[in-house]
Design a protein around this motif. Structure first.
Motif, PDB file in Angstrom:
ATOM      1  N   ILE A   1      25.630   8.091   1.689  1.00 17.24           N
ATOM      2  CA  ILE A   1      24.177   8.202   1.561  1.00 17.24           C
ATOM      3  C   ILE A   1      23.489   7.442   2.695  1.00 17.24           C
ATOM      4  CG2 ILE A   1      24.091   6.213  -0.019  1.00 17.24           C
ATOM      5  CD1 ILE A   1      21.754   7.590  -1.433  1.00 17.24           C
ATOM      6  N   SER A   2      22.395   8.000   3.196  1.00 20.89           N
ATOM      7  CA  SER A   2      21.576   7.341   4.213  1.00 20.89           C
ATOM      8  C   SER A   2      20.261   6.904   3.584  1.00 20.89           C
ATOM      9  CB  SER A   2      21.292   8.287   5.385  1.00 20.89           C
ATOM     10  OG  SER A   2      22.473   8.613   6.071  1.00 20.89           O
ATOM     11  N   ILE A   3      19.973   5.618   3.637  1.00 24.08           N
ATOM     12  CA  ILE A   3      18.686   5.104   3.173  1.00 24.08           C
ATOM     13  C   ILE A   3      17.721   5.248   4.340  1.00 24.08           C
ATOM     14  CG2 ILE A   3      17.462   3.160   2.145  1.00 24.08           C
ATOM     15  CD1 ILE A   3      19.833   4.273   0.510  1.00 24.08           C
ATOM     16  N   THR A   4      16.694   6.065   4.146  1.00 17.34           N
ATOM     17  CA  THR A   4      15.847   6.503   5.261  1.00 17.34           C
ATOM     18  C   THR A   4      14.379   6.162   5.023  1.00 17.34           C
ATOM     19  OG1 THR A   4      17.389   8.321   5.693  1.00 17.34           O
ATOM     20  CG2 THR A   4      15.188   8.524   6.645  1.00 17.34           C
ATOM     21  N   ALA A   5      13.693   5.819   6.100  1.00 14.82           N
ATOM     22  CA  ALA A   5      12.244   5.587   6.052  1.00 14.82           C
ATOM     23  C   ALA A   5      11.525   6.893   6.389  1.00 14.82           C
ATOM     24  CB  ALA A   5      11.850   4.495   7.031  1.00 14.82           C
ATOM     25  N   PHE A   6      10.583   7.276   5.528  1.00  6.99           N
ATOM     26  CA  PHE A   6       9.785   8.485   5.736  1.00  6.99           C
ATOM     27  C   PHE A   6       8.328   8.084   5.972  1.00  6.99           C
ATOM     28  CE2 PHE A   6      13.468   9.771   3.371  1.00  6.99           C
ATOM     29  CZ  PHE A   6      13.803  11.017   3.883  1.00  6.99           C
TER      30      PHE A   6
ATOM     31  N   ASN B   1       4.603   8.792  14.914  1.00  6.42           N
ATOM     32  CA  ASN B   1       4.792   7.762  15.942  1.00  6.42           C
ATOM     33  C   ASN B   1       5.553   6.531  15.440  1.00  6.42           C
ATOM     34  OD1 ASN B   1       3.306   9.247  17.934  1.00  6.42           O
ATOM     35  ND2 ASN B   1       1.416   8.616  16.916  1.00  6.42           N
ATOM     36  N   ILE B   2       5.796   6.469  14.134  1.00  3.96           N
ATOM     37  CA  ILE B   2       6.553   5.325  13.601  1.00  3.96           C
ATOM     38  C   ILE B   2       8.043   5.569  13.824  1.00  3.96           C
ATOM     39  CG2 ILE B   2       7.199   4.069  11.505  1.00  3.96           C
ATOM     40  CD1 ILE B   2       4.399   4.508  10.453  1.00  3.96           C
ATOM     41  N   SER B   3       8.700   4.595  14.426  1.00  2.00           N
ATOM     42  CA  SER B   3      10.136   4.691  14.695  1.00  2.00           C
ATOM     43  C   SER B   3      10.818   3.401  14.247  1.00  2.00           C
ATOM     44  CB  SER B   3      10.375   4.925  16.190  1.00  2.00           C
ATOM     45  OG  SER B   3      11.759   4.998  16.467  1.00  2.00           O
ATOM     46  N   LEU B   4      11.806   3.547  13.368  1.00  2.00           N
ATOM     47  CA  LEU B   4      12.538   2.393  12.835  1.00  2.00           C
ATOM     48  C   LEU B   4      14.037   2.623  12.980  1.00  2.00           C
ATOM     49  CD1 LEU B   4      10.469   1.930   9.540  1.00  2.00           C
ATOM     50  CD2 LEU B   4      10.353   0.462  11.561  1.00  2.00           C
ATOM     51  N   ASN B   5      14.772   1.523  13.034  1.00  2.30           N
ATOM     52  CA  ASN B   5      16.228   1.616  13.135  1.00  2.30           C
ATOM     53  C   ASN B   5      16.848   0.400  12.445  1.00  2.30           C
ATOM     54  OD1 ASN B   5      18.855   2.232  13.819  1.00  2.30           O
ATOM     55  ND2 ASN B   5      18.682   1.518  15.923  1.00  2.30           N
ATOM     56  N   GLY B   6      17.155   0.562  11.155  1.00  5.16           N
ATOM     57  CA  GLY B   6      17.715  -0.555  10.391  1.00  5.16           C
ATOM     58  C   GLY B   6      16.624  -1.411   9.778  1.00  5.16           C
TER      59      GLY B   6
ATOM     60  N   SER C   1      11.368   8.518   9.901  1.00  7.12           N
ATOM     61  CA  SER C   1      11.066   7.484  10.889  1.00  7.12           C
ATOM     62  C   SER C   1      12.302   6.714  11.331  1.00  7.12           C
ATOM     63  CB  SER C   1      10.029   6.503  10.326  1.00  7.12           C
ATOM     64  OG  SER C   1       8.851   7.185   9.969  1.00  7.12           O
ATOM     65  N   GLY C   2      13.390   6.837  10.575  1.00  6.32           N
ATOM     66  CA  GLY C   2      14.614   6.148  10.955  1.00  6.32           C
ATOM     67  C   GLY C   2      15.494   5.841   9.769  1.00  6.32           C
ATOM     68  N   VAL C   3      16.780   5.653  10.041  1.00  5.00           N
ATOM     69  CA  VAL C   3      17.741   5.291   9.001  1.00  5.00           C
ATOM     70  C   VAL C   3      17.800   3.768   8.884  1.00  5.00           C
ATOM     71  CG1 VAL C   3      20.176   5.371   8.295  1.00  5.00           C
ATOM     72  CG2 VAL C   3      19.105   7.385   9.336  1.00  5.00           C
ATOM     73  N   MET C   4      17.620   3.274   7.675  1.00  4.93           N
ATOM     74  CA  MET C   4      17.636   1.829   7.435  1.00  4.93           C
ATOM     75  C   MET C   4      19.049   1.315   7.152  1.00  4.93           C
ATOM     76  SD  MET C   4      14.477   1.826   7.878  1.00  4.93           S
ATOM     77  CE  MET C   4      13.984   0.135   7.670  1.00  4.93           C
TER      78      MET C   4
ATOM     79  N   ARG D   1      -2.226   4.948   2.143  1.00  5.39           N
ATOM     80  CA  ARG D   1      -2.103   3.698   1.384  1.00  5.39           C
ATOM     81  C   ARG D   1      -0.820   2.956   1.726  1.00  5.39           C
ATOM     82  NH1 ARG D   1      -3.035   5.560  -4.657  1.00  5.39           N
ATOM     83  NH2 ARG D   1      -2.561   3.365  -5.049  1.00  5.39           N
ATOM     84  N   THR D   2       0.166   3.677   2.230  1.00  9.06           N
ATOM     85  CA  THR D   2       1.394   3.061   2.739  1.00  9.06           C
ATOM     86  C   THR D   2       1.741   3.722   4.076  1.00  9.06           C
ATOM     87  OG1 THR D   2       2.767   4.649   1.518  1.00  9.06           O
ATOM     88  CG2 THR D   2       2.345   2.521   0.449  1.00  9.06           C
ATOM     89  N   ASP D   3       2.621   3.048   4.828  1.00  7.10           N
ATOM     90  CA  ASP D   3       3.039   3.586   6.120  1.00  7.10           C
ATOM     91  C   ASP D   3       4.421   4.218   6.065  1.00  7.10           C
ATOM     92  OD1 ASP D   3       0.746   2.613   7.741  1.00  7.10           O
ATOM     93  OD2 ASP D   3       1.510   0.647   7.101  1.00  7.10           O
ATOM     94  N   VAL D   4       5.323   3.626   5.286  1.00  9.12           N
ATOM     95  CA  VAL D   4       6.677   4.181   5.163  1.00  9.12           C
ATOM     96  C   VAL D   4       7.125   4.146   3.698  1.00  9.12           C
ATOM     97  CG1 VAL D   4       7.453   3.667   7.509  1.00  9.12           C
ATOM     98  CG2 VAL D   4       7.744   1.949   5.731  1.00  9.12           C
ATOM     99  N   PHE D   5       7.824   5.186   3.318  1.00 11.82           N
ATOM    100  CA  PHE D   5       8.441   5.284   1.995  1.00 11.82           C
ATOM    101  C   PHE D   5       9.948   5.343   2.223  1.00 11.82           C
ATOM    102  CE2 PHE D   5       9.847   8.273  -1.517  1.00 11.82           C
ATOM    103  CZ  PHE D   5       9.889   7.282  -2.494  1.00 11.82           C
ATOM    104  N   ILE D   6      10.678   4.413   1.607  1.00 11.26           N
ATOM    105  CA  ILE D   6      12.109   4.275   1.878  1.00 11.26           C
ATOM    106  C   ILE D   6      12.915   4.753   0.674  1.00 11.26           C
ATOM    107  CG2 ILE D   6      13.953   2.666   2.497  1.00 11.26           C
ATOM    108  CD1 ILE D   6      11.755   0.875   3.751  1.00 11.26           C
ATOM    109  N   LYS D   7      13.804   5.721   0.926  1.00 12.19           N
ATOM    110  CA  LYS D   7      14.564   6.328  -0.168  1.00 12.19           C
ATOM    111  C   LYS D   7      15.785   7.031   0.416  1.00 12.19           C
ATOM    112  CE  LYS D   7      14.696   7.595  -4.625  1.00 12.19           C
ATOM    113  NZ  LYS D   7      16.176   7.574  -4.695  1.00 12.19           N
ATOM    114  N   GLY D   8      16.737   7.338  -0.440  1.00 15.45           N
ATOM    115  CA  GLY D   8      17.881   8.133  -0.021  1.00 15.45           C
ATOM    116  C   GLY D   8      17.420   9.486   0.507  1.00 15.45           C
TER     117      GLY D   8
END
Length: 255
Positions: A116-121, A126-131, A213-216, A181-188
């Motif tokens: 499973i990949s825990i991912t930021a949506f 323009n939002i880019s995340l890595n971990g 936005s990236g895989v956490m 109201r939020t910038d990123v939602f993190i979920k599988g």
């Protein structure tokens, strides 16, 4: 010298036979204690989610092979965790590998369900995340699925309290992204990808897009048992390995 070697070999054979007998007796005892018994399990995802249905099919067969009656209880994620840690249910069909590190009321089954990949949506391309560490010091408001303590713990360690929140459903998480109201939602990834194909998303999106936005974190999902069933974990893992070898695992998990 020759007689000494013979004695050593004889001693080794006796010890080996004892260990095999001991292991067999453990499994026999497990089967004796659990045969015909009903065990109840929960899961953190909605019942209609295809992966939920696949896991129910899979573990219905696993416990059939073990001679145990399988029952699934459909409750929200946070309620599922509460029932599990109080011992009111016998286990959870799938939590992240590190879930046991959070709460010692459970025992992990060693053989995984899937990767499973825990991912930021985000609604912002323009939002880019890595971990997880990429959130540190940012101004992003991050949100997790309620009851998924690992995610909440991670973001709480990296962001101030007013930038961390939880929601009960993927639908709510996506809505809050669209409303700003939020910038990123993190979920599988699987749960969100499934929602993004739904009619419900088509209604609320009005042509707007959600971006990855990236895989956490990359990890695996495992069944967890309440601690009183700890010695059953190795038996379940053994059955899962056998099912992967005979192809029935792949067939039941197909969706």
């Amino acid at each position: 010298m020759f007689m000494l070697k013979i004695k050593n070999i004889f001693f080794f054979l006796i010890i080996t036979a004892f260990m095999v007998s001991f292991e067999t007796s453990i499994y026999a005892e497990v089967e004796k204690d659990y045969f015909g018994r009903e065990m109840t399990f929960v899961y953190s995802q909605p019942l209609e989610f295809p992966k939920t249905q696949a896991l129910i099919r899979l573990y219905s067969e696993v416990f059939r092979r073990a001679g145990i009656r399988f029952r699934y209880l459909n409750v929200p994620s946070k309620r599922a965790m509460s029932l599990l840690c109080s011992g009111e249910v016998d286990g959870d069909l799938g939590r992240l590998y590190s879930f046991m590190n959070q709460d010692r009321c459970v025992v992990r089954v060693g053989e995984p369900n899937f990767s499973i990949s825990i991912t930021a949506f985000s609604a912002n391309p323009n939002i880019s995340l890595n971990g997880w560490e990429s959130l540190r010091g940012s101004k992003y408001k991050a949100e997790c699925f309620r009851g998924e303590l690992i995610c909440l713990t991670r973001i709480s360690d990296l962001l101030p309290p007013d930038q961390c929140s939880e929601v009960n459903t993927v639908h709510q998480g996506i809505q809050k992204l669209f409303k700003g109201r939020t910038d990123v939602f993190i979920k599988g990834t699987g749960a969100v990808d499934w929602y993004l194909k739904s009619d419900q998303f088509k209604i609320i999106s009005q042509g707007r897009k959600i971006y990855k936005s990236g895989v956490m974190e990359r990890t695996t999902s495992h069944m967890f048992l309440y601690r009183r069933h700890a010695y059953l974990a190795s038996k379940i893992a053994e059955i899962l390995r056998d099912m992967k070898k005979d192809g029935s695992f792949q067939q039941l998990m197909r969706y």
